[in-house]
Design an enzyme around this catalytic site. Structure first.
Site, PDB file in Angstrom:
ATOM      1  N   HIS A   1       0.748  -1.233  -0.090  1.00  8.17           N
ATOM      2  CA  HIS A   1      -0.011  -0.050  -0.144  1.00  8.17           C
ATOM      3  C   HIS A   1       0.729   1.174   0.134  1.00  8.17           C
ATOM      4  CE1 HIS A   1      -3.796   2.205   0.930  1.00  8.17           C
ATOM      5  NE2 HIS A   1      -2.920   3.085   1.705  1.00  8.17           N
TER       6      HIS A   1
ATOM      7  N   ASP B   1      -0.925  -9.819   0.841  1.00  9.80           N
ATOM      8  CA  ASP B   1       0.004  -8.975  -0.198  1.00  9.80           C
ATOM      9  C   ASP B   1      -0.904  -8.214  -1.201  1.00  9.80           C
ATOM     10  OD1 ASP B   1       1.898  -7.751  -1.375  1.00  9.80           O
ATOM     11  OD2 ASP B   1       2.820  -9.660  -2.148  1.00  9.80           O
TER      12      ASP B   1
ATOM     13  N   GLU C   1       1.081  -1.644   4.249  1.00 12.12           N
ATOM     14  CA  GLU C   1       1.474  -0.246   4.014  1.00 12.12           C
ATOM     15  C   GLU C   1       2.862  -0.224   4.308  1.00 12.12           C
ATOM     16  OE1 GLU C   1       0.240   4.504   4.427  1.00 12.12           O
ATOM     17  OE2 GLU C   1      -0.726   3.059   5.939  1.00 12.12           O
TER      18      GLU C   1
END
Length: 539
Positions: free
Chosen positions: A468, A513, A522
């Site tokens: 992310h 993932d 993230e």
């Protein structure tokens, strides 16, 4: 989303130091295993796994296989029951490239400058966020906002988290200068200063802009009011920027990191060191004048990361410790003694609890100037915390210091912060076992975990591929920006992607993932920074 089939044999997918402890983890009952030379296909070591045991965090039965006796450099894999592990190396220093990649990631986080192909490769992009920012509670006041590091997968810039990241890198340089001898390179490389200090200076130059010139306090953060879309490149994020109000926690972090920088940069640039110290002392005066400043809360129309923190004793404690260590001024020592008598966490390295940085500054400072009783108590407390982590690690099948409840948002930060504290305890005269356990935390990060995944983009044979991270999503490059540490398993399942795919999974397997998983996948500067510290120890 990750689609690779889980292997039953988990290893560090980069490798193991030749003189270190080496082991793998196997799902199931285990049995006889071989270590096979990748080049010749011949078994060079044979052994038997330990007795299997159920691991609560992983939710599966596991056993370990030890091959520490194998010290011959080379490329190998484990074979057990007809299955092969990832390939790995045994080498004198297997983590040099990893360390450089983790550090180079900070260059990719840079805001306000072109990332040129010469240094960024295919992840190049144009300069971003070049407009002045508006002081939120003074709408007619605009200030220069350019520079610094993007905080995470978004484009916000935050004083406290930025200070933690710089502090980790400066500590790494102070303890392991030999690990930073080779240039990365960076645009600034050269001039007799190592690249880690060039990179930290890029953030420090921006942090100066976060000090309100009118008061000396530090603005809490600089962001747009809302996050841009996930595929928006930084140069296309053109929403208005705002300096959010001054806070005591941000000001304490600012004072601490600037005092630290004044000390570290003194041999390289005396003028810059003077500027850092002056900024730190001015921030300290703001803290002294605002003993009861309220904690920060996002205004109602702001939805970017809050980093709220209602306790500022730990940040003040850090600031006093660094100012005392850097200046030797007894006035700062007296303030530190008063703060040290208060009750707050003094051994945490997270962005919310910065107390350990104050403790570290005091313990690594001039012992002759320290209060003997307090020095002893702080050292005993830090060693006790290391012992607690060692005890947890001894009961964990992967050798790390997380209990099942510790798999929270940013669990890999917890892994790395605890490894960092173990190494600091080792440096302060603690047991050799702390160093051994810290290395197990690296093994976990790079594949020896319940998901057989490397949590660092671009490293290992099954690394995170879909973080992310807006530039990695929006740049149309198949590979993500390399060297980024993903947040890791999060039993809280704090985003919709995790809720959809991970219901009922055990804590250590609560990771996917997927670029939509901001609560697990993230990346942030302050997850990379303790990774640089820990890996630098083993370079």
């Amino acid at each position: 989303m990750r689609e690779a089939q889980l292997r039953n044999l988990a290893v560090n997918q980069i490798g193991y130091p030749a003189d270190g402890r080496k082991s793998f983890v196997c799902i199931g009952q285990g049995g006889p295993f071989e270590v096979v030379d990748s080049a010749g296909g011949e078994a060079v070591y044979r052994g038997e796994t330990a007795q299997p045991r159920f691991d609560e965090a992983a939710g599966i039965t596991l056993c370990t296989g030890d091959f520490s006796a194998l010290t011959l450099p080379g490329s190998y894999f484990i074979r057990l029951g007809g299955e092969n592990s990832a390939r790995f190396v045994i080498a004198e220093s297997p983590y040099a490239e990893l360390q450089r990649g983790l550090l180079k990631a900070f260059y990719f986080f840079r805001c306000g400058c072109d990332l040129e192909e010469e240094f960024a490769g295919p992840w190049q992009h144009k300069a971003c966020h070049l407009a002045d920012g508006t002081v939120y509670d003074e709408p007619g006041r605009k200030l220069d906002s350019v520079g610094g590091w993007h905080d995470a997968g978004d484009y916000g810039k935050y004083t406290g988290p930025g200070a933690k990241a710089v502090a980790d890198l400066l500590l790494a340089y102070e303890l392991y200068p030999q690990a930073f001898r080779e240039p990365l390179p960076l645009p600034e490389s050269g001039g007799g200063m190592p690249d880690v200090l060039h990179e930290c200076r890029y953030e420090l130059d921006w942090l100066f802009k976060m000090q309100d010139e009118r008061t000396g306090g530090a603005f809490h953060k600089l962001t747009t009011k809302q996050f841009p879309g996930l595929d928006v490149m930084p140069e296309d994020d053109l929403a208005d920027l705002y300096f959010l109000p001054v806070s005591a926690t941000a000001t304490g972090c600012f004072a601490g990191v600037m005092a630290m920088a004044a000390r570290v940069y003194r041999p390289f640039d005396g003028e810059f060191a003077d500027r850092c110290l002056a900024a730190a002392e001015r921030a300290w005066r703001w803290l002294a004048d605002h003993p009861d400043a309220p904690g920060f809360t996002n205004p109602g129309d702001v939805g970017t990361g809050e980093y709220g923190d209602n306790l500022d004793l730990d940040e003040r404690y850090w600031a006093a410790a660094e100012l005392f260590r850097t200046t030797g001024d007894e006035a700062y020592h007296r303030e530190f003694l008063v703060l040290a008598a208060q009750q707050f966490p003094k051994y945490d390295l997270g962005w919310a609890n910065m107390g350990a940085y104050g403790t570290i500054a005091y313990l690594f400072g001039d012992r002759a100037k320290a209060d003997p009783a307090l020095y002893g108590r702080l050292l005993d407390g830090l060693i006790a915390e290391a012992e607690r982590f060692a005890a947890i690690s001894a009961s964990d099948s992967y050798g790390i210091s997380l209990t099942p409840t510790d798999y929270s948002w940013g669990s890999n930060m917890v892994v790395l912060n605890r490894a960092m504290l173990l190494l600091l305890a080792y440096h302060l005269g603690g047991s050799k076992k702390y160093e051994v356990i810290a290395l197990d935390h690296i093994h976990y990060l790079i594949g020896r975990n319940a998901l057989d995944i490397s949590y660092v983009t671009g490293f290992g044979d099954r690394p995170v591929m879909h973080p992310h991270h807006r530039p990695s999503v929006g740049d149309k490059v198949a590979q993500p920006v390399p060297g980024l540490v993903a947040g890791g398993p999060n039993r809280g399942l704090n985003d919709d992607c995790m809720l959809e795919h991970l219901q009922g999974m055990p804590p250590a397997q609560c990771f996917i993932d997927d670029e939509q998983s901001y609560a697990g996948n993230e990346v942030t500067i302050y997850w990379n920074s303790p990774a640089v510290f820990v890996v630098s120890h083993f370079v």
